[in-house]
Structure formats: C-alpha cells, structure tokens
Design an enzyme around this catalytic site. Structure first.
Site, PDB file in Angstrom:
ATOM      1  N   LYS A  35       3.207   0.544  -1.072  1.00  0.00           N
ATOM      2  CA  LYS A  35       4.399   0.559  -0.839  1.00  0.00           C
ATOM      3  C   LYS A  35       5.736   0.062  -0.447  1.00  0.00           C
ATOM      4  CE  LYS A  35       4.382   5.433   0.009  1.00  0.00           C
ATOM      5  NZ  LYS A  35       5.042   5.726  -0.978  1.00  0.00           N
ATOM      6  N   ASP A  58       6.927  16.334   5.528  1.00  0.00           N
ATOM      7  CA  ASP A  58       7.548  16.479   3.576  1.00  0.00           C
ATOM      8  C   ASP A  58       5.868  16.584   2.497  1.00  0.00           C
ATOM      9  OD1 ASP A  58       8.905  15.560   2.121  1.00  0.00           O
ATOM     10  OD2 ASP A  58       7.973  13.326   1.641  1.00  0.00           O
ATOM     11  N   VAL A  89       5.928   3.417  -4.608  1.00  0.00           N
ATOM     12  CA  VAL A  89       4.705   2.777  -4.232  1.00  0.00           C
ATOM     13  C   VAL A  89       3.430   2.027  -6.550  1.00  0.00           C
ATOM     14  CG1 VAL A  89       3.789   4.821  -5.356  1.00  0.00           C
ATOM     15  CG2 VAL A  89       2.450   2.940  -3.901  1.00  0.00           C
TER      16      VAL A  89
END
Length: 466
Positions: free
Chosen positions: A214, A310, A199
């Site tokens: 990103k 995540d 990113v």
C-alpha cells in the site's frame, strides 16, 4: 525545538464554561445546543435560533474550516452569514441544500445567536525546510504549498499512485536504505484505491512471496514530527497477531510517500464479494460467519487498546487456506480478517489527511457512528461495533442502515438520523437476528453493546434461523 500548531476558540461574548477551547491535533467538533456538542450553547432566549447541531468545525491545526448545517439563523463569520435555510423549511428539508463553507484564519470571529468566539491560530514550528516542491517530480507547489516543513507530492503525482510506487521500487532496487523492506518486489496488479492512496499485489522476485503493498499519499507536507507520530501509531498495529487480523509486516516513508506491506488475502474484500452477489446480499449463515470472525479480530485489537475507526466492507478481507475448523480433508475455507487497524486514525491524527469532514471530496460517512463526528479524537471501541453491525446489515439487505439522499449533507445525516430498522429493509431477516442488529445500531445513551464479546454472544444466540 518542536512546538505544535494550535487552533483556539476563545469566548468574547456570552456565558460558557470553559471560556477557551484548545485543539492541537486533528479533530472535528460540532457546535450547537445539543448535550453532545462541544462547545455547547445554552438553550435560552438568546439562542433560540441556534440549532441542536448548528455547525461543524473541521480542524487540522493550523487549518480550520467551518460548515453550517442549514440552521434557521445561519452561522456568522466576521458579521457575514455563511449558511441559512430558507424561511419555512424544516431543518431536515434545509439539509438537502448545499451550504457554503469558510476557511478560518487567525482573528476571525464566529457568532451563533448571541455567543461570539474568536479564532486563534498558532502555526507552531517543526524542524526541517518548508515544502516548496513536489517530492517526486520537483514541480513548484505554488499556492498549494502550505508553509509546513517536510515532504509532499503535488496534486498530479497524488493522482498517479502507481507511478509513485514504480519510482519507489526503482529507488529500492538501487539500494536506498529507507526502502529496504520493499526491495526486490514487483507489482502484479492493483487491488484497490481510496482517499488515502492505493494498494497493489506485489511479488518478491527471489522468494515468490506475495504481499499487499500500500502507498499512502499525505494531503499536506509530512514533517519529521508527523512521520514519527504515524509510524509510532502503526507500530501498535504491527504488534497485533490474531487469525482474524491481517498482519502488518513493514512500514516506512520515503519521498513524500508512506508505504506498508501486509499479508495478501487471496479472496479479496467483502465489498467485492457483495458486488458479485445477487442483490448485493449474502445468505444469513454466511453473513453471520463473516461477522463473528471479524468480531474476534476486533476483540483482540480492542484488548490491545487499538480501535479501527474506519471499518467497512472494503477492509474486511477474505483469505482462503487449506483445512481449518469444520473443513474436511483437502477442503478449503475462507476466513474473514480485518485489515488496516488504526491506519485511518494514525494517518488522520498525524495531520496527514488534510481537512476530510468537509468539502466536495468528503465521502459519505456510510459506516460512521455518530460518536465519530461528535468526539472524533476520543472515539471508543463502540464505533467499530456500530460499523461492523452496519456491514452485517448491508450483507443481509444490500443497503446501508441510514438513508443518504443525494443532496443531503452526509455529516448532518450521521448526527440526526437513526438507522432504519433492518426488517423495514428486508422483512425476511430473522426476527431474533434483526433485534440484535437494531440494538447494535441504536445510538441512544445506554443502548448498543459494550464490547465485541457481548455483541458476539448476542449474535450467536440469535443465529440465522427464523
């Protein structure tokens, strides 16, 4: 017509219900005698040598890999043992060794105790030409070509995400329609990178607008089907609008690369803040403020049916704005915002990340709840609550909840090891707050918290005071 690739386990010896297990999307499953395994082997005289958590299947149809966890009698593929702990070693000791893995092919047979499964692999079909050359440099993929339709980058180009982004921006400046949303941007600097890509801070040359840009690099060929699946999932994330969620602005795909833009958060990520803090810790009141704000973001996303899956300090971002609740005139406050909602899930379930739960490059699942290994495909909002509690634990102690010995299989640790009570790490953590954190990290059935709102209420009542 598109038909999905499929991996099938068919029972050829033994007594199990069902006798066939079909996997047509990215997932993992654990085989063993534990009640949370699927397939679950019986606890009888024919399976005494089968461990509770015996082996792991990493499935990304049509690819599938098996890894033994150091079981007493090993896992057998076509009669050949692929893993076994030395005689006299306990399972916990054996897990410190390194065990071989095996890529499975159609017709392979797996034996655990007296139960035998046959592996069936259906390649499926997807419109479009098979990827044979790198979408960026044109290099012949050779043995790395996986036979899938679509576009993919070679290993050399995947190792240079900045060069990939530079080319995309040049193509965007040249008028490519599929890159219109990033036309006019220039890269200022790299903000971070991970297993999926990198990113960058980018500024629009005409307006001065700054965004986080990103690039995500698939490990396998991105077919039209997988691209559509990923972008469809990200559309759900794009709809999230909340002060504690980093907004997703645009997404797209070009030349083997996914790209997306989000709001740029001025104060960076929580993991960067911890790296600058004494002992990698924060004062309890600051840690709790960040956690409560992140919980507000989670509650909003969960209410829209979006699970992060995540969450870690690297995607809890801090953004400084003028004014705000509790701020005096002219003061600035830093707000915690959760980034990358659904990103890992969308990328993984579209089959773009390859096999990630096995192999030397599989990172430590430091913030993974056990459910994410046992039932990856159906992870609930509870995995986000566990991960956020783990982040709070780290903010207060400078370390993570589980011990990950250097040579110990990290996935086995997640399956078998409980979080260390937080006051064993740091006795100065207030008792009431410690009790809430320990409860949030308790993965036994019926424990933990049912929702972000429930965890927020418990943390608010506990407070940071001794």
């Amino acid at each position: 017509m598109t038909t999905p690739a499929r991996v099938t386990l068919t029972l050829v010896k033994g007594r199990l219900e069902p006798a066939e297990y079909v996997y047509d999307e990215r997932t993992t499953c654990v085989l063993g005698r534990s009640s949370d395994c699927s397939p679950r082997l019986p606890s009888d005289e024919h399976h005494r040598t089968v461990s509770r958590h015996h082996c792991l299947l990493d499935i990304n149809p049509p690819d599938v890999r098996i890894r033994d966890f150091g079981s007493l009698n090993g896992t057998y593929v076509n009669g050949k043992m692929i893993g076994r702990r030395a005689e006299g070693l306990a399972p916990s000791e054996a897990a410190e060794d390194s065990y071989p893995e095996h890529d499975l092919v159609d017709g392979d047979e797996i034996r655990l105790g007296s139960t035998v499964f046959r592996v069936g692999i259906t390649l499926g079909s997807t419109p479009g030409p098979v990827a044979r050359h790198c979408a960026k440099c044109g290099r012949d993929l050779g043995k790395a070509a996986d036979g899938r339709a679509g576009a993919v980058l070679c290993a050399s180009c995947q190792a240079e995400p900045a060069a990939v982004l530079k080319l995309l921006l040049e193509l965007a400046a040249g008028g490519r329609a599929d890159l219109a949303s990033i036309s006019g941007y220039e890269v200022i600097r790299e903000l971070g990178r991970g297993g999926m890509g990198a990113v960058y801070l980018a500024r629009h040359e005409a307006t001065g607008r700054e965004v986080a840009l990103k690039v995500m690099l698939p490990k396998v060929a991105a077919s039209s089907t997988s691209r559509a699946r990923f972008l469809r999932e990200m559309a759900l994330t794009r709809a999230l609008r909340h002060p504690n969620v980093v907004p997703l602005l645009d997404t797209g795909f070009a030349d083997g690369t996914f790209y997306l833009t989000t709001e740029y958060c001025t104060d960076g990520s929580l993991d960067r803040l911890l790296s600058r803090s004494a002992g990698g810790r924060l004062p309890a009141d600051e840690a709790l403020r960040i956690t409560l704000q992140a919980l507000d973001g989670l509650e909003h996303a969960h209410g829209q049916g979006v699970v992060h899956r995540d969450l870690s300090p690297s995607n809890i971002l801090l953004h400084r704005t003028a004014g705000g609740a509790g701020a005096g005139a002219g003061n600035e406050v830093s707000t915690a915002k959760v980034a990358d909602f659904g990103l890992a899930k969308a990328f993984d379930q579209a089959g773009l990340s390859g096999l990630t739960r096995t192999g030397a490059v599989a990172g430590k699942p430091t913030y993974s709840a056990r459910q994410q290994v046992i039932d990856f495909r159906n992870a609930s909002p509870g995995v986000d609550l566990w991960a956020l509690a783990a982040c709070l634990y780290q903010m207060l102690t400078g370390t993570v909840p589980r011990d990950f010995p250097r040579e110990k299989d990290p996935w086995y640790v997640v399956l078998r090891e409980a979080a260390v009570p937080i006051r064993e790490r740091e006795a100065g953590v207030p008792r009431a707050l410690a009790a809430v954190i320990d409860e949030a990290l308790d993965e036994r059935p019926g424990r933990g918290f049912a929702s972000a709102a429930e965890l927020r209420e418990a943390l608010t009542q506990a407070g940071p005071t001794p």
